[in-house]
Scaffold this active site. Structure first.
Site, mmCIF file in Angstrom:
data_model
loop_
_atom_site.group_PDB
_atom_site.id
_atom_site.type_symbol
_atom_site.label_atom_id
_atom_site.label_comp_id
_atom_site.label_asym_id
_atom_site.label_seq_id
_atom_site.Cartn_x
_atom_site.Cartn_y
_atom_site.Cartn_z
ATOM 1 N N GLU A 188 1.029 -1.306 0.094
ATOM 2 C CA GLU A 188 -0.192 -0.381 -0.610
ATOM 3 C C GLU A 188 1.068 1.322 0.002
ATOM 4 O O GLU A 188 0.624 2.176 -0.798
ATOM 5 C CB GLU A 188 -0.708 0.030 1.340
ATOM 6 C CG GLU A 188 -2.026 -1.419 0.896
ATOM 7 C CD GLU A 188 -3.230 -0.861 0.389
ATOM 8 O OE1 GLU A 188 -2.786 -0.439 -0.666
ATOM 9 O OE2 GLU A 188 -3.991 -1.674 -0.138
ATOM 10 N N ARG A 192 0.455 3.930 -3.324
ATOM 11 C CA ARG A 192 -0.231 4.884 -2.861
ATOM 12 C C ARG A 192 0.781 6.563 -2.674
ATOM 13 O O ARG A 192 0.783 7.290 -3.619
ATOM 14 C CB ARG A 192 -0.079 5.041 -1.973
ATOM 15 C CG ARG A 192 -1.898 4.011 -1.753
ATOM 16 C CD ARG A 192 -3.142 3.720 -0.308
ATOM 17 N NE ARG A 192 -3.838 2.435 -0.581
ATOM 18 C CZ ARG A 192 -4.950 2.368 -0.377
ATOM 19 N NH1 ARG A 192 -5.531 3.857 -0.540
ATOM 20 N NH2 ARG A 192 -5.268 1.879 -0.867
ATOM 21 N N ASP A 320 -4.725 -10.238 -8.394
ATOM 22 C CA ASP A 320 -4.430 -9.314 -9.255
ATOM 23 C C ASP A 320 -3.588 -8.381 -10.172
ATOM 24 O O ASP A 320 -2.670 -8.471 -10.598
ATOM 25 C CB ASP A 320 -5.610 -7.679 -8.901
ATOM 26 C CG ASP A 320 -5.290 -7.480 -7.683
ATOM 27 O OD1 ASP A 320 -3.833 -7.716 -6.286
ATOM 28 O OD2 ASP A 320 -6.243 -7.075 -7.183
ATOM 29 N N GLU A 453 -12.089 -0.381 -10.318
ATOM 30 C CA GLU A 453 -11.283 -0.854 -11.569
ATOM 31 C C GLU A 453 -12.215 -1.266 -12.472
ATOM 32 O O GLU A 453 -12.058 -1.143 -14.052
ATOM 33 C CB GLU A 453 -11.683 -2.155 -11.185
ATOM 34 C CG GLU A 453 -10.189 -2.891 -9.804
ATOM 35 C CD GLU A 453 -10.422 -1.748 -8.481
ATOM 36 O OE1 GLU A 453 -11.460 -1.958 -8.526
ATOM 37 O OE2 GLU A 453 -9.577 -2.109 -8.032
ATOM 38 N N THR A 537 -0.759 1.011 -10.725
ATOM 39 C CA THR A 537 -2.042 -0.050 -10.344
ATOM 40 C C THR A 537 -2.731 0.686 -9.114
ATOM 41 O O THR A 537 -4.334 0.762 -8.912
ATOM 42 C CB THR A 537 -1.767 -1.471 -9.434
ATOM 43 O OG1 THR A 537 -2.979 -1.644 -9.819
ATOM 44 C CG2 THR A 537 -0.821 -0.731 -7.840
HETATM 45 C C1 DMJ Z 1 -5.776 0.712 -4.955
HETATM 46 O O1 DMJ Z 1 -5.483 0.241 -3.799
HETATM 47 C C2 DMJ Z 1 -5.452 -0.257 -6.135
HETATM 48 O O2 DMJ Z 1 -6.124 -0.253 -7.665
HETATM 49 C C3 DMJ Z 1 -5.141 -1.684 -5.950
HETATM 50 O O3 DMJ Z 1 -4.087 -2.241 -6.844
HETATM 51 C C4 DMJ Z 1 -6.120 -2.242 -5.438
HETATM 52 N N1 DMJ Z 1 -7.148 -2.240 -4.536
HETATM 53 C C5 DMJ Z 1 -7.199 -0.436 -5.173
HETATM 54 C C6 DMJ Z 1 -8.554 -0.227 -5.337
HETATM 55 O O4 DMJ Z 1 -9.549 -0.898 -6.043
#
Ligand code: DMJ
Length: 578
Positions: A188, A192, A320, A453, A537
């Site tokens: 995270e 982020r 994912d 997503e 992501t």
């Molecule tokens: C985000 O923090 C990122 O996209 C992560 O890869 C998956 N979950 C959340 C959003 O749903």
């Protein structure tokens, strides 16, 4: 029988050294054949290597020419000098956006949503990780790193919210302190914070962001000091001491361990310090050693042995973004020989993905199921709705037949994900869905936490096909957020998409991802062009720069990143590349 034993014994004499010692001419002939053969093999390897180097140069040339073309389209000279000067960033941005009045109107509505979300955060939760809009307070769900603020920086920049961006920049420069006695998630914090800071640096050219990214990455780095190089997923930001959460039984999580490559490679390229790239890329090399023929890895990996633990295979939670980064590192690396193995691994995984594709009855919705051991579960997370975008993005690297096949699968899956939204009373999707025979799709866990997503995939599909239907679907989803999630003090999720009962959290990814992808869905493709940027992501765009592997191998420096040219882009208000 006798003839065959005679002929085999006559064959054996050719490998007896005494045979040649008695026949020097034959020995000389054998020597010549050996030298010639070696030369041919060596020459072939050289040719392949030269061919790959040539390809890599051509790729860089294509990127350079595309940049020049963009500059000419923007009305600038090919040397990058603006033909006009003195206009504000916003005024110049406007000249770079399409004139479709519906797109413009929708883009403005999304921007208004961002202003509402941001000013609520500013008012009630400034400097905290996330806003709780109902109770009007901030919470530090990520250790007090200002997650929403950092996650929002590039969205503010892209939308031309310059004052807000500047105020947030000052907070990062003067108040952000990473020296926290807090057990942070490596994943995270990377996607982020490191991602958000690098993206802000790439867009603005402001070195302060890079310094901060380096500071936090240095605190995360000891997490990779494991026997296999697969990182621990938690680390104390002040004291180190990396470990894994108790509930994984000591294992590392696949997505948490394989979703730092884009950010850490970018950091090495921009600082010239190879250690970040090295640690993150070694993870992929370790996983490659035992990569299965279907390219599908279960969600738990043992960090001591580097082996897979018995657990679920999924394109949803905890799996994912591992697959997403295999593709995106290949794109970030200019699709060169140095990153070929990422594409190969990704293509292998896509064969595995095909084996998980099923269709519902009676309406024939396409979905991806999950697998544990040999047994399949007819369940799909909304999180897995990033996959249509990934498939569309990756389809362009295949030959025409495969490309068509994967793009069409992407479109089918996007239709299903859109129906995750359309099938509920609030028109917002639940967290996951089940597919029972004869019943098409049924919502399982029924909360909605403002996830991005599906709109992310609609953004890619619109960019790559030009089909405006995807804009319509995105607009419908945006309106459902406006109707159900917007309150006076920000945006909230829903505890239940059937009843519309609200929760009390404005997730930082709503500002980083959901609103950014929606804004870009109604912006022209030159705004953060996919030829020049790759999204991490968490939807933070990272500039694609030349990957110079010869230099990297000698350990002298990373790829080439020129903050001066990016700083010029900022001054010119041009953020589609430079
Ligand atoms: C985000 O923090 C990122 O996209 C992560 O890869 C998956 N979950 C959340 C959003 O749903």
């Amino acid at each position: 029988m006798a003839r065959s034993s005679r002929s085999s014994s006559s064959m054996w004499r050719y490998i007896n050294p005494a045979y040649y010692l008695k026949r020097p001419k034959r020995l000389a002939l054998l020597f010549i054949v050996f030298v010639f053969g070696t030369l041919v093999v060596w020459d072939r390897h050289t040719l392949v290597r030269e061919h790959e180097e040539e390809l890599s140069k051509l790729n860089e040339e294509v990127t350079r020419l595309q940049n020049m073309l963009e500059e000419v389209k923007d009305g600038k000279s090919v040397t990058g000098q603006a033909k006009t000067s003195g206009k504000s960033n916003n005024a110049k941005r406007k000249s770079n956006v399409s004139d479709d009045p519906i797109d413009t109107e929708r883009r403005e509505k999304v921007k208004d949503a961002m202003i509402h979300a941001w000013s609520s955060y500013e008012k009630y939760a400034w400097g905290h990780d996330e806003l709780q809009p109902q109770t009007k307070n901030g919470v530090d769900s990520f250790g007090g790193l200002g997650a929403t603020l950092i996650d929002s920086l590039d969205t503010l920049y892209i939308m031309g919210l310059d004052e807000q961006f500047q105020k947030a920049r000052e907070w990062v420069a003067n108040s952000l302190d990473f020296n926290k006695n807090y057990d942070a998630s490596v994943f995270e914090t990377t996607i982020r914070v490191v991602g958000g800071l690098i993206s802000s640096y790439d867009l603005s050219g402001d070195k302060m962001f890079l310094e901060k990214a380096k500071d936090i990455a240095d605190r995360l780095l000891p997490a990779w000091n494991t026997p296999s190089g697969i990182p621990y997923n938690i680390i104390n930001l002040a004291h180190g001491n990396p470990h894994n959460p108790g509930w994984t039984g000591g294992d590392s999580i696949l997505a948490d361990s394989g979703t730092e490559q884009l950010e850490f490679i970018a950091l090495s390229q921009r600082t010239g310090d190879q250690k970040y790239q090295q640690k993150a890329e070694d993870v992929i090399l370790e996983l490659k050693k035992t990569f299965p023929p279907d390219g599908l890895l279960p969600i738990y990996i043992n960090p001591h042995r580097g082996t897979r633990s018995y657990s679920t295979i999924t394109f949803g939670a905890m799996g994912d973004s591992f697959y997403e980064y295999l593709l995106k590192v290949w794109i970030q690396g200019n699709k060169t020989a140095a990153v070929k193995h990422y594409r190969e691994m990704w293509e292998t995984s896509m064969k595995g993905l095909l084996s998980l594709v099923r269709r519902t009855t009676p309406s024939n919705f396409t979905y991806l199921c999950e697998k544990t051991g040999n047994s399949l579960t007819d369940k799909m997370d909304e999180l897995a709705c990033f996959a249509p975008g990934m498939l569309a993005l990756g389809s362009t690297g295949y030959g025409p037949d495969e490309a068509r096949k994967f793009l069409s699968l992407a479109e089918e899956l996007a239709w299903t994900c859109y129906n995750f939204y359309q099938s509920t009373p609030t028109k917002l999707a639940g967290e996951n869905y089940f597919f029972n025979s004869g019943q098409d799709i049924s919502v399982g866990t029924s909360w909605n936490i403002l996830r991005p997503e599906t709109v992310e995939s609609l953004f890619y599909l619109w960019r790559l096909t030009g089909n405006k239907t995807y804009q319509e679907w995105g607009w419908n989803i945006f309106q459902a957020f406006e109707k159900n999630s917007r309150i006076e003090t920000g945006y909230v999720g829903l505890k239940d998409v059937n009843t519309g009962v609200k929760d009390n959290m404005m997730q930082s990814f709503f500002l980083a991802e959901t609103l950014k992808y929606l804004y870009l869905l109604f912006s022209p493709p030159s705004v953060i062009s996919l030829d020049e940027w790759v999204f991490n992501t968490e939807a933070h765009p990272i500039k694609i720069v030349a990957r110079n592997d010869k230099v990297e191998k000698s350990g002298v420096s990373g790829g080439q990143h020129n903050p001066e040219t990016l700083s010029r882009a900022r001054k010119e208000g041009r953020f589609s590349g430079n």
